[in-house]
Design a protein around this motif. Sequence first.
Motif, PDB file in Angstrom:
ATOM      1  N   ILE A 104       4.789   7.099  -2.290  1.00 17.66           N
ATOM      2  CA  ILE A 104       4.821   5.879  -3.088  1.00 17.66           C
ATOM      3  C   ILE A 104       6.207   5.229  -3.110  1.00 17.66           C
ATOM      4  CG2 ILE A 104       2.882   6.603  -4.522  1.00 17.66           C
ATOM      5  CD1 ILE A 104       4.953   7.330  -6.716  1.00 17.66           C
TER       6      ILE A 104
ATOM      7  N   LEU B  57       0.566  11.400  -1.312  1.00 13.39           N
ATOM      8  CA  LEU B  57       0.763   9.960  -1.504  1.00 13.39           C
ATOM      9  C   LEU B  57       2.263   9.663  -1.516  1.00 13.39           C
ATOM     10  CD1 LEU B  57      -1.891   9.236  -4.293  1.00 13.39           C
ATOM     11  CD2 LEU B  57      -1.933   8.350  -1.941  1.00 13.39           C
TER      12      LEU B  57
ATOM     13  N   CYS C  69      -4.033   2.231  -0.904  1.00 13.17           N
ATOM     14  CA  CYS C  69      -3.224   3.081  -0.036  1.00 13.17           C
ATOM     15  C   CYS C  69      -3.720   2.908   1.400  1.00 13.17           C
ATOM     16  CB  CYS C  69      -3.289   4.546  -0.477  1.00 13.17           C
ATOM     17  SG  CYS C  69      -4.966   5.241  -0.575  1.00 13.17           S
TER      18      CYS C  69
ATOM     19  N   LEU D 220      -0.897   7.377   2.587  1.00 11.22           N
ATOM     20  CA  LEU D 220      -1.810   8.484   2.321  1.00 11.22           C
ATOM     21  C   LEU D 220      -1.872   9.401   3.535  1.00 11.22           C
ATOM     22  CD1 LEU D 220      -4.169   9.998   0.848  1.00 11.22           C
ATOM     23  CD2 LEU D 220      -5.716   8.305   1.876  1.00 11.22           C
TER      24      LEU D 220
ATOM     25  N   GLY E 265      -8.494   3.695  -4.468  1.00 14.06           N
ATOM     26  CA  GLY E 265      -7.402   2.729  -4.430  1.00 14.06           C
ATOM     27  C   GLY E 265      -7.906   1.300  -4.320  1.00 14.06           C
TER      28      GLY E 265
ATOM     29  N   ARG F  66       0.828  -1.206   0.000  1.00 19.02           N
ATOM     30  CA  ARG F  66       0.000   0.000   0.000  1.00 19.02           C
ATOM     31  C   ARG F  66       0.863   1.257   0.000  1.00 19.02           C
ATOM     32  NH1 ARG F  66      -5.522  -0.596   1.490  1.00 19.02           N
ATOM     33  NH2 ARG F  66      -6.056  -2.776   1.908  1.00 19.02           N
ATOM     34  N   SER F  67       0.420   2.266  -0.744  1.00 20.01           N
ATOM     35  CA  SER F  67       1.044   3.584  -0.690  1.00 20.01           C
ATOM     36  C   SER F  67       0.592   4.288   0.579  1.00 20.01           C
ATOM     37  CB  SER F  67       0.643   4.421  -1.910  1.00 20.01           C
ATOM     38  OG  SER F  67       1.012   3.791  -3.115  1.00 20.01           O
TER      39      SER F  67
END
Length: 492
Positions: free
Chosen positions: A447, A445, A396, A374, A389, A371-372
């Motif tokens: 990433i 975000l 995320c 957030l 998402g 997961r990114s």
Amino acid sequence: MNFELKSLDAAGCASARCDALLVLVPETAATGKDALSGWIAQARKSGDFDGKAGKTLALYQPQGVAATRVVLAGSGDGSARTVRQAVLAGMGTLRQAKRLVLCCAGPWTEAALRAAIAAVADASYVYTATKSKAEPRKLAQVVVAVAEVAKARAAFDQAVGLVAGVEFAKEWGNRPGNHATPTLIANAAKSLARHPGISCEVLGPREVAKLGMGAFMAVSQGSEEPLRFAVLRYNGAARSVAPTVLVGKGISFDTGGISIKPAGEMDEMKFDMCGAASVLGVFRALAEIRPAINVVGLIASCENMPDGRAVKPGDVVTSMSGQTIEILNTDAEGRLVLCDALTYAERFKPAAIVDIATLTGACVVALGGVRSGLFSNDEALAAALLSAGESALDPCWRLPLDDDYADGLKTNFADVANVAGRAGGAVTAAKFLQRFVGTRAWAHLDIAGTAWKGGAAKGSTGRPVGLLLAYLLGQAATAAPKAVARKRSVKA
């Protein structure tokens, strides 16, 4: 690669001439009297295949089926997630196919159809840009079989647009630093202006200096490569509709500057522009789908290098917002580039700002590559991005923004320091960025864990293009009924 949507039932799929037929089989799929259904029923009866997600059974020239190779791939409950799992497993056995027919032994949902098309593209993607004797992608044509073309058209078009965007992001994310300089990244942005509805303006060092982007310029000053600031605009709605602004971190190569990184895996720092690549990818997808929404993309791109002119730990610079920043670590450069871009975003009076960046190793420690991260100052924006998402299979996870986390950014020598301590590093980085967005709805975000993979599978993932596109399409869908309602009220 060419995707084609065709109305084909099970018998039609069995008679379709192709190199390979990939059949997604849910656990509860009913079978008919055609040859293909017969093979599925026989495989189940023998116990060789049960339709569980990711299970496959390969058949070679089965009787009554025109395809040379047939792969039955279990799609479990038929959800988007298990369909993606099935396609990836099935494609692993069909690497030599040039023409593929993709069908489902049960009904398609829109989400499953989108997931299947994206998975086919993902499994067959090949990077070739800097190879002298690269073997190009073998798969040239994919026919997607559905019951009714008209009903599936919207989901199909969105999926094909997403594929174009993700692959554009992968292309630029994968290129080495000498083939993806700030100038070349800006040229990629300009190339998108050939599509209807998209325009692009590129600013160089002189224009950025006039804007007072002292933080951005500080990162760039140690490199021979000139910085570039690209401003992309997609206009799909009325001018009165406030845009969503996407801000991409575009560090085309990150040595860490004077706070230089260790040599091991430093080559992967070519991926430090994947935030910018995701913005490029979103605009490539918007060019195909053309939703009724306005979007601005800001790409701040430069190298972070350690020559004699490079910014030093302890230097103080003045950002475009007027806030002064003590640079305690030159390897925390992404936030310096982003803070000026976030200030610039205010001139568009946006409905929301989303920045995308490979920002912190701390986020990788916290969330890994699933997961990114957030962060957001707005509940509605955070909820919409989380939902987007999940639906895009590009998830995320929300992390906190408590004000107490900002205490570590205090300094005696400027308004703010660019780093705090090691603890909560992803959060303190987000708190730094939050200083530059005011009261606007904003999300960040991180990433760093999801934008690329290392090891044997090293390469850009194209994330979070799927998440961002799902969010934007959701905003367009929400705005459409309001526009219709206003139009009707005028007539009344």
